[in-house]
Design an enzyme around this catalytic site. Structure first.
Site, short mmCIF file in Angstrom:
data_model
loop_
_atom_site.label_atom_id
_atom_site.label_comp_id
_atom_site.label_asym_id
_atom_site.label_seq_id
_atom_site.Cartn_x
_atom_site.Cartn_y
_atom_site.Cartn_z
N GLY A 47 14.31 50.23 21.63
CA GLY A 47 14.25 49.84 20.21
C GLY A 47 15.62 49.44 19.69
O GLY A 47 16.01 49.83 18.60
N GLY A 51 17.99 47.55 13.06
CA GLY A 51 18.16 48.87 12.45
C GLY A 51 19.09 49.78 13.23
O GLY A 51 20.17 49.35 13.68
N ASP A 110 6.67 45.85 25.78
CA ASP A 110 6.13 47.02 25.12
C ASP A 110 6.70 48.30 25.75
O ASP A 110 6.38 48.63 26.89
CB ASP A 110 4.59 46.99 25.26
CG ASP A 110 3.94 48.14 24.54
OD1 ASP A 110 4.66 48.92 23.87
OD2 ASP A 110 2.70 48.26 24.63
N ALA A 139 10.48 52.22 16.11
CA ALA A 139 9.66 52.37 14.91
C ALA A 139 8.50 51.42 15.14
O ALA A 139 8.68 50.20 15.09
CB ALA A 139 10.45 51.99 13.67
N TYR A 234 6.96 61.30 2.90
CA TYR A 234 7.55 61.23 4.24
C TYR A 234 7.33 62.53 5.02
O TYR A 234 6.44 62.64 5.85
CB TYR A 234 9.03 60.87 4.16
CG TYR A 234 9.54 60.40 5.50
CD1 TYR A 234 9.63 59.04 5.78
CD2 TYR A 234 9.89 61.31 6.51
CE1 TYR A 234 10.05 58.59 7.03
CE2 TYR A 234 10.30 60.87 7.75
CZ TYR A 234 10.39 59.52 8.01
OH TYR A 234 10.79 59.09 9.26
N VAL A 274 18.22 50.43 4.87
CA VAL A 274 17.28 49.32 4.69
C VAL A 274 16.97 48.77 6.07
O VAL A 274 17.86 48.24 6.75
CB VAL A 274 17.90 48.20 3.84
CG1 VAL A 274 16.88 47.10 3.57
CG2 VAL A 274 18.46 48.75 2.55
P1 NAI Z 1 13.57 49.02 12.99
O1 NAI Z 1 12.24 48.52 12.55
O2 NAI Z 1 14.78 48.34 12.47
O3 NAI Z 1 13.65 48.96 14.60
C1 NAI Z 1 12.59 49.36 15.40
C2 NAI Z 1 12.84 48.96 16.83
O4 NAI Z 1 11.70 49.36 17.60
C3 NAI Z 1 12.99 47.44 17.05
O5 NAI Z 1 13.98 47.23 18.03
C4 NAI Z 1 11.64 47.03 17.63
O6 NAI Z 1 11.66 45.87 18.43
C5 NAI Z 1 11.31 48.26 18.44
N1 NAI Z 1 9.89 48.39 18.78
C6 NAI Z 1 8.83 48.60 17.96
N2 NAI Z 1 7.69 48.68 18.69
C7 NAI Z 1 8.05 48.53 19.98
C8 NAI Z 1 7.36 48.54 21.21
N3 NAI Z 1 6.04 48.72 21.27
N4 NAI Z 1 8.06 48.34 22.34
C9 NAI Z 1 9.40 48.14 22.32
N5 NAI Z 1 10.12 48.14 21.19
C10 NAI Z 1 9.45 48.34 20.04
O7 NAI Z 1 13.55 50.58 12.71
P2 NAI Z 1 14.67 51.66 12.28
O8 NAI Z 1 14.56 51.86 10.84
O9 NAI Z 1 15.96 51.36 12.90
O10 NAI Z 1 14.05 52.97 12.94
C11 NAI Z 1 14.43 53.44 14.23
C12 NAI Z 1 14.25 54.94 14.29
O11 NAI Z 1 15.14 55.54 13.34
C13 NAI Z 1 12.84 55.39 13.92
O12 NAI Z 1 12.48 56.47 14.73
C14 NAI Z 1 13.00 55.85 12.48
O13 NAI Z 1 12.05 56.80 12.08
C15 NAI Z 1 14.40 56.44 12.54
N6 NAI Z 1 15.04 56.58 11.24
C16 NAI Z 1 15.07 55.51 10.37
C17 NAI Z 1 15.61 55.68 9.11
C18 NAI Z 1 15.61 54.54 8.13
O14 NAI Z 1 15.95 54.76 6.96
N7 NAI Z 1 15.28 53.33 8.55
C19 NAI Z 1 16.19 56.97 8.68
C20 NAI Z 1 16.18 57.98 9.70
C21 NAI Z 1 15.60 57.79 10.92
#
Ligand code: NAI
Length: 400
Positions: A47, A51, A110, A139, A234, A274
């Site tokens: 991932g 983010g 995936d 995510a 949440y 964000v």
């Molecule tokens: P994001 O949406 O920016 O990034 C998600 C990543 O997951 C992307 O690289 C996407 O391509 C990948 N992804 C999704 N489904 C996939 C799949 N089936 N196979 C391969 N890759 C896949 O998300 P973000 O916000 O960076 O979240 C990442 C983690 O951080 C999550 O676990 C989230 O709960 C956690 N987190 C996020 C916060 C926030 O405010 N955004 C705060 C604290 C934790």
């Protein structure tokens, strides 16, 4: 083709490739200004295209001189489709990071599937031999159950009673009241299946079985704790159950890695940012806007890149770890500061909708959301057409 923002339900259906480059470049510049640290040599990020995963990749590639493999699920440009922001972030990261003289590769696939895990293991065996750090930063909205072939969807729902909250509708730039429905047990189970710890555990088990984990290996997954204004939706909702499961998995993996590799599994609670994922969660757009307002006022705001740099330099590989009673690394301690929480809550509860929309924090939130999709950069002339196929051809993208 002229590329202008296309938004549906707080989700961008397109991205501007050149704007995504500016985004990645900005983070790289920040990383170069940060202090280098001794960290892992070979890193697998699950991932890592946007983010927190992308910020972690940049922080480690530049701060610790690491090689990186990134697994992400992103759409490529096709016909009139621009390709997703994450797709372009990958392209630009690889291109810009050539200057590190290290290896950076991407697998677009995936992460939940066995095929993807096999491809990654084969690549590790052929190139690095072993891996020192695995970052689990997925995510996802859905996961295919490989036993049944069924697509299981995660749900953002409340547990017990429905919750009435507010969100910012990004397209219309209005504040809307929304009701978050009560989850069934099936909704909870499905969300845990998609966003809980089972796939993280599958990855570590698979890498362990194929003997590609280095001595002292670490793995880290990102959770969110938050406070009283986000709890109902949440932490006390379906997504909170998934995070509880992720945290429980962290403990089991920690025991296993300590025993076999003198390694560790870490859970870090990161601050609210964000991102594609967070903007989708009701209440989060308003919370993050008010949080930005408050943290900037107290000069405590930290960029996503600097947040991850501090996490790895000080708390994962350094000796300044802050943990809570559940053993989670609390890099979110600035967000959780009682004054910050109090002032953020005050803004959320006492301001009228129009006053909320006029906050500098809300404007910053909206600009950031456009920018993570490549829009609203002064440096780009959005009236100038871009031929995506020709633009893509400029890059020699290394994919597995
Ligand atoms: P994001 O949406 O920016 O990034 C998600 C990543 O997951 C992307 O690289 C996407 O391509 C990948 N992804 C999704 N489904 C996939 C799949 N089936 N196979 C391969 N890759 C896949 O998300 P973000 O916000 O960076 O979240 C990442 C983690 O951080 C999550 O676990 C989230 O709960 C956690 N987190 C996020 C916060 C926030 O405010 N955004 C705060 C604290 C934790």
């Amino acid at each position: 083709m002229k590329i202008t923002p296309s938004i549906r339900s707080n989700f961008f259906t397109n991205a501007h490739p050149k704007g995504c480059r500016i985004n990645v470049l900005k983070q790289i510049k920040e990383a170069k200004n940060n202090k280098a640290f001794k960290g892992p040599k070979n890193v697998l990020i699950i991932g890592g295209s946007s983010g927190y995963g992308l910020a972690s990749r940049i922080a480690l590639a530049y701060g610790a001189n690491a090689n990186t493999i990134n697994v992400s699920y992103e759409s490529e440009p096709r016909g009139k489709r621009t390709g997703s922001a994450g797709f372009w972030n990958n392209i630009h990261f690889q291109d810009l990071a050539k200057e590190t003289n290290n290896i950076h590769v991407d697998l677009l696939g995936d992460a939940f599937s066995k095929e993807t895990k096999k491809t990654v293991v084969n690549y590790i065996k052929e190139t690095f031999g072993t891996i020192d750090l695995i970052i689990y930063s997925l995510a996802a909205g859905a996961r295919k159950d490989e036993m049944t072939g069924e697509i299981v969807r995660s749900q953002i729902k409340a547990i017990g009673e429905p919750v009435v909250g507010k969100t910012i509708d990004i397209k219309s730039q209005e504040i809307k009241t929304i009701t978050v429905e009560t989850a069934t047990q099936e909704d909870i189970d499905n969300t845990v299946f998609v966003m809980g710890g089972s796939d993280w555990s599958d990855w570590i088990t698979f890498l362990d079985t194929h003997q590609v984990l280095a001595d002292g290996v670490k793995t880290i997954a990102y959770t969110y704790v938050g406070g009283s204004t986000t709890n109902e939706i949440y932490r006390d909702g379906t997504i909170g159950k998934a995070k509880e499961d992720l945290e429980k998995t962290g403990k089991a993996l920690d025991t296993k890695l300590q025993k076999s590799y003198d390694g560790e599994a870490i859970i870090s609670s990161s601050k609210a940012i964000v991102s594609k994922a967070s903007v989708f969660i009701p209440q989060m757009p308003i919370y993050v806007s008010c949080l930005f307002e408050t943290m900037k006022k107290h000069t405590m705001h930290e960029s996503i890149l600097n947040h991850k740099h501090r996490l790895f330099k000080d708390m994962v590989y350094g000796d300044k770890r802050i943990t809570d009673d559940k053993g989670r690394i609390r890099i979110d301690h600035h967000e959780m500061d009682s004054l910050i929480q109090k002032e953020t809550t005050n803004l959320m509860t006492n301001l009228s909708d129009s006053a909320l929309l006029s906050l500098k924090g809300t404007k910053d939130f909206l600009t950031t959301f456009y920018q993570i999709n490549g829009f609203r950069f002064d440096e780009i002339n959005y009236n100038e057409p871009l031929k995506i196929v020709n633009y893509l051809d400029k890059f020699n993208f290394k994919r597995l």
